[in-house]
Design an enzyme around this catalytic site. Structure first.
Site, PDB file in Angstrom:
ATOM      1  CE  LYS A 167      -1.592  -4.356   3.162  1.00  0.00           C
ATOM      2  NZ  LYS A 167      -1.859  -5.687   2.598  1.00  0.00           N
ATOM      3  CE1 TYR A 223      -3.899  -2.312   5.266  1.00  0.00           C
ATOM      4  CE2 TYR A 223      -3.482   0.001   4.793  1.00  0.00           C
ATOM      5  CZ  TYR A 223      -3.709  -1.286   4.356  1.00  0.00           C
ATOM      6  OH  TYR A 223      -3.743  -1.552   3.010  1.00  0.00           O
ATOM      7  CB  SER A 249      -0.863  -0.004   1.258  1.00  0.00           C
ATOM      8  OG  SER A 249      -1.371   1.277   1.537  1.00  0.00           O
TER       9      SER A 249
END
Length: 371
Positions: free
Chosen positions: A188, A184, A159
């Site tokens: 990643k 989050y 991302s």
């Protein structure tokens, strides 16, 4: 058409929004996708077709139902219908080591497309341990199982959040990473680091890390698309739900950013373009490419209000909004330099904003309450 030797590709999280579009592209490119998903972000399929309304029945010719096919996720049932090819599916959680081992013993995969994971930025701030448990240990177990079974090719769903607060724009792949503003994004980033370390240690591994910008839109059939459960975390599903009358108005988080109209600017990419990027990445693995990192975006940033106007145009409906306080962790602008993917993957986003909005609107109209 897939020959007897068609390559099997494992797709984790393949029943989700991006996953289902990737599975469709895989089928259409002649691969044999094997999908695992734990239904965290997918709806179980209705028992097979007694679909009312015009059009041919939903039955897929030449596709004997697979055992337990009534448990096929609805998204994949529709992918089968669009592609007219069967999808192999198993309900499985990537944190379940024994189930992964069994799966890899049963199938010979030439590569893995790893999309499974928890993905709501706000929720990750509230539940950091759960995000690290699923995203990190799930990926570690997947990589260990791949290693044990000699599968050394992976495409990873990363991302643009790994870039943190942009130091310059557009963001190219050399931009520093790791200044992530939420668990989050950190998960990643950590997974990218793990895969890069693995590729350094074991030279026969090949990995392509794809840094997604903001995927929107839907397949042009209107049959598959993003189906957020509860209140959408992303702008465009929310905007579409306002347009269709499911929600009263949109909250715009901040209009005092340093952008043309004061609202946040993002790089939106059509989900079908994104899925095609995964096919290009699979082909790259064949060159024994080692570890490669690519942005998947369009290179164009649009503001929240520009997106609202584009959706009003596509839907022919007014979209009411209210300006409210900025949201924690949001940056003013974020958009890609996608030149590297074009140079090295031969991939470039083909669809513009109007197409993204038209396809999103068709999906929303045909599926006003989602799957």
């Amino acid at each position: 058409p897939a020959g007897a030797m068609a390559e099997k590709i494992l797709v984790t999280g393949g029943a989700g929004y991006i996953g289902s579009h990737c599975v469709l592209e895989l089928l259409q490119a002649g691969f044999v996708p094997v999908v695992i998903d734990n239904f965290h972000n997918a709806i179980r399929g209705r028992a097979s077709p007694s679909r009312a309304g015009p059009g041919p029945p939903a039955a897929v010719p030449h596709c004997p139902p697979s055992p337990g096919s009534e448990q096929l996720p609805e998204s994949l049932r529709r992918v089968q219908e669009i592609a007219q090819r069967p999808v192999l599916f198993q309900e499985l959680d990537i944190t379940d080591e024994a189930a992964l081992q069994e799966l890899f013993s049963k199938h010979h995969f030439s590569a893995v497309m790893h999309l499974a994971g928890l993905k709501a930025v706000g929720e990750s701030v509230q539940k950091p341990l759960e995000y690290y448990r699923v995203n990190l240990t799930g990926t570690i177990r997947l990589l260990e199982t791949m290693k044990a079974h000699g599968v050394r090719n992976i495409v990873f769903s990363s991302s643009a959040t790994v870039y943190g607060v942009p130091k310059y724009l557009p963001l190219d792949e050399k931009h520093p990473v790791g200044g992530c503003t939420n668990p989050y994004g950190k998960s990643k980033f950590f997974i990218e680091e793990m895969i890069q370390d693995l590729c350094r240690a074991e030279r026969d591994w090949n990995a392509v890390l794809l840094r997604y910008f903001n995927p929107i839109g839907a397949h042009e059939s209107g049959m598959i698309g993003e189906d957020p459960q509860g209140i959408p975390n992303n702008l465009m599903p929310y905007v579409a739900q306002v347009a269709v009358g499911r929600r009263e108005f949109l909250s715009v988080f901040g209009n005092d950013y340093k952008t043309d109209d004061g609202t946040g600017v993002r790089d939106y990419i059509h989900v079908v373009d994104l899925a095609k990027g995964h096919i290009a990445a699979l082909k790259k693995l064949k060159e024994n490419c080692g570890c490669k990192i690519y942005n998947l975006g369009t290179g164009t940033g649009y503001s929240v209000l520009q997106m609202v106007r584009a959706m009003e145009k596509a839907s022919g409906r007014e979209i009411k909004y209210q300006i409210t306080a900025r949201r924690e962790g949001d940056v003013a602008s974020c958009y890609a330099d996608p030149a590297l993917a074009e140079r090295e993957l031969g991939w470039k986003a083909a669809f513009g904003l109007d197409k993204m909005c038209e396809d999103l609107w068709r999906w929303q109209l045909q599926n006003p309450t989602g799957f």
